[in-house]
Structure formats: C-alpha cells, structure tokens
Design an enzyme around this catalytic site. Structure first.
Site, PDB file in Angstrom:
ATOM      1  N   GLY A  60      38.861  -9.113  35.330  1.00  0.00           N
ATOM      2  CA  GLY A  60      37.841  -9.083  36.367  1.00  0.00           C
ATOM      3  C   GLY A  60      37.275  -7.692  36.524  1.00  0.00           C
ATOM      4  N   GLN A  65      33.307  -1.019  41.427  1.00  0.00           N
ATOM      5  CA  GLN A  65      34.045  -0.246  40.438  1.00  0.00           C
ATOM      6  C   GLN A  65      33.098   0.546  39.529  1.00  0.00           C
ATOM      7  OE1 GLN A  65      36.630  -3.863  39.463  1.00  0.00           O
ATOM      8  NE2 GLN A  65      37.956  -2.130  38.945  1.00  0.00           N
ATOM      9  N   CYS A 110      44.730  -2.501  37.697  1.00  0.00           N
ATOM     10  CA  CYS A 110      43.318  -2.397  38.041  1.00  0.00           C
ATOM     11  C   CYS A 110      42.660  -1.398  37.109  1.00  0.00           C
ATOM     12  CB  CYS A 110      43.194  -1.941  39.496  1.00  0.00           C
ATOM     13  SG  CYS A 110      41.500  -1.763  40.077  1.00  0.00           S
ATOM     14  N   LEU A 111      41.451  -1.716  36.654  1.00  0.00           N
ATOM     15  CA  LEU A 111      40.718  -0.813  35.771  1.00  0.00           C
ATOM     16  C   LEU A 111      40.363   0.503  36.466  1.00  0.00           C
ATOM     17  CD1 LEU A 111      38.395  -3.465  34.110  1.00  0.00           C
ATOM     18  CD2 LEU A 111      40.292  -2.255  33.014  1.00  0.00           C
ATOM     19  N   HIS A 153      41.843 -10.361  44.169  1.00  0.00           N
ATOM     20  CA  HIS A 153      41.841  -8.943  43.804  1.00  0.00           C
ATOM     21  C   HIS A 153      40.401  -8.418  43.773  1.00  0.00           C
ATOM     22  CE1 HIS A 153      43.378  -5.441  41.288  1.00  0.00           C
ATOM     23  NE2 HIS A 153      42.080  -5.383  41.060  1.00  0.00           N
ATOM     24  N   GLU A 154      39.504  -9.171  43.109  1.00  0.00           N
ATOM     25  CA  GLU A 154      38.107  -8.731  42.995  1.00  0.00           C
ATOM     26  C   GLU A 154      37.385  -8.800  44.338  1.00  0.00           C
ATOM     27  OE1 GLU A 154      37.241  -7.113  40.390  1.00  0.00           O
ATOM     28  OE2 GLU A 154      39.041  -7.709  39.292  1.00  0.00           O
ATOM     29  N   HIS A 157      37.917  -5.766  46.246  1.00  0.00           N
ATOM     30  CA  HIS A 157      37.052  -4.650  45.843  1.00  0.00           C
ATOM     31  C   HIS A 157      35.734  -4.674  46.620  1.00  0.00           C
ATOM     32  CE1 HIS A 157      39.203  -2.516  42.781  1.00  0.00           C
ATOM     33  NE2 HIS A 157      39.367  -3.585  42.018  1.00  0.00           N
TER      34      HIS A 157
END
Length: 185
Positions: A60, A65, A110-111, A153-154, A157
């Site tokens: 994702g 981000q 996480c990225l 999770h997304e 964000h």
C-alpha cells in the site's frame, strides 16, 4: 514513476497531517497521482523492477507519503485465496467493523519508516469500507485478514497516524484481548 527518493520518511510533517478530501471530477494531476500510487505498489512487488529501481516492496502507498495532502491510497495484495485485491481508494471510510481484532504476528512495516519497529498493532479483523474510484464511482468492499490490516494502515496515513502509534510503548508484545494473530505465508 515513483521511486523511494519520492517517499517522505518518519518525522516529515506531511505524515502527521490530516489529508484533504479529493474533489470530483478529478483533475489530471489527481488522476495521475492515483495511478502512480498503484503503479508503485505493483512495480515494488515485481522482483526485477524492485531490484532495477531500488524499490522497497509495499502492498500500500498513500498520497501523504509523497508529501501530498490528499485522501487517496492504492492497495495491491495477494489474498489468502490467491485472488488479487487491487484498488485505488479515494476519500475512503470504514463504515463497519468486527468486534474481533487481529494483528500481524511479524509486526507492521511502512515505506516511510526505515527502521524495524517491534510490537503488535491492533486492527479490526474484518471491515466494510466505502470509497471512490478515479471516475468518481462509489464502491463498497468487505475486507478481512491482510487486506483489512493494510486498508487500516493506509487510512491511518490519511489521518496523520503512524502504525507505531498503536503499539503499547511499555509492552509492545502485550496480549490484545479478543485478537487473533494473522500470519502471512
């Protein structure tokens, strides 16, 4: 094409800001952003492209981000029954959820976080979501397992929340009442 250098990291203010709703019809810029998010998660899961472009694999990616305050993210996941769960979610919401909780037994990553963060992140085991596609069509989905975890999770964000905010700082592996761990193959 989105590269790792375009993804902001932990500590960047964009990751702690509530993103703005997107307006329809989408501008060409917003449409491209949505498609670029999806392109990244698909490309990052391809071993050859990941190696060639130095992409960290992700399932994702959300606009904040990329330091873009818009309520959009892309998910691309192989589900437990090996069917791809792949969609762009614009202005997404959880409209109902299970009482039962779950968490990734191996922990979340996480990225935007370049370190390992230990601990369990409690999530709803099953959710029903509502969002819009790039054409402005509303859709609903029922998600469970990894897809439900990744969606939450997304969505965090988009609300300026990081996954580690949910981890008990004093007891990161504390038992989560009513939760079943999810183990990814």
């Amino acid at each position: 094409m989105i590269l790792m250098e375009h993804i902001v990291r932990e500590g960047h203010p964009a990751l702690r800001t509530r993103a703005e709703e997107m307006k329809f019809p989408l501008s060409e810029t917003d449409r491209e952003l949505s498609e670029d998010l999806m392109e990244y998660v698909i490309n990052s899961q391809d071993p050859d492209l990941s190696l060639e472009f130095g992409l960290r694999p992700g399932i994702g990616l959300a606009a904040p981000q990329l330091n873009i305050s818009k309520r959009v993210f892309a998910l691309h996941i192989e589900s437990e029954d090996n069917e791809a769960i792949s969609f762009i979610a614009i202005n997404p919401k959880i409209i109902s959820h299970s009482v039962e909780k779950t968490y990734l037994a191996a922990g979340e990553g996480c990225l935007s976080v370049d370190r390992d963060v230990e601990g369990y992140v409690p999530r709803y085991a099953r959710i029903t979501i509502k969002a819009y596609d790039t054409e402005g069509n509303e859709f609903k989905k029922r998600l469970k397992g990894l897809a439900a975890i990744a969606f939450q999770h997304e969505l965090d964000h988009l609300n300026g929340v990081m996954f580690f905010d949910h981890i008990d700082k004093n007891k990161p592996y504390k038992d989560i009442p009513g939760a079943t761990p999810f183990e990814r193959d």
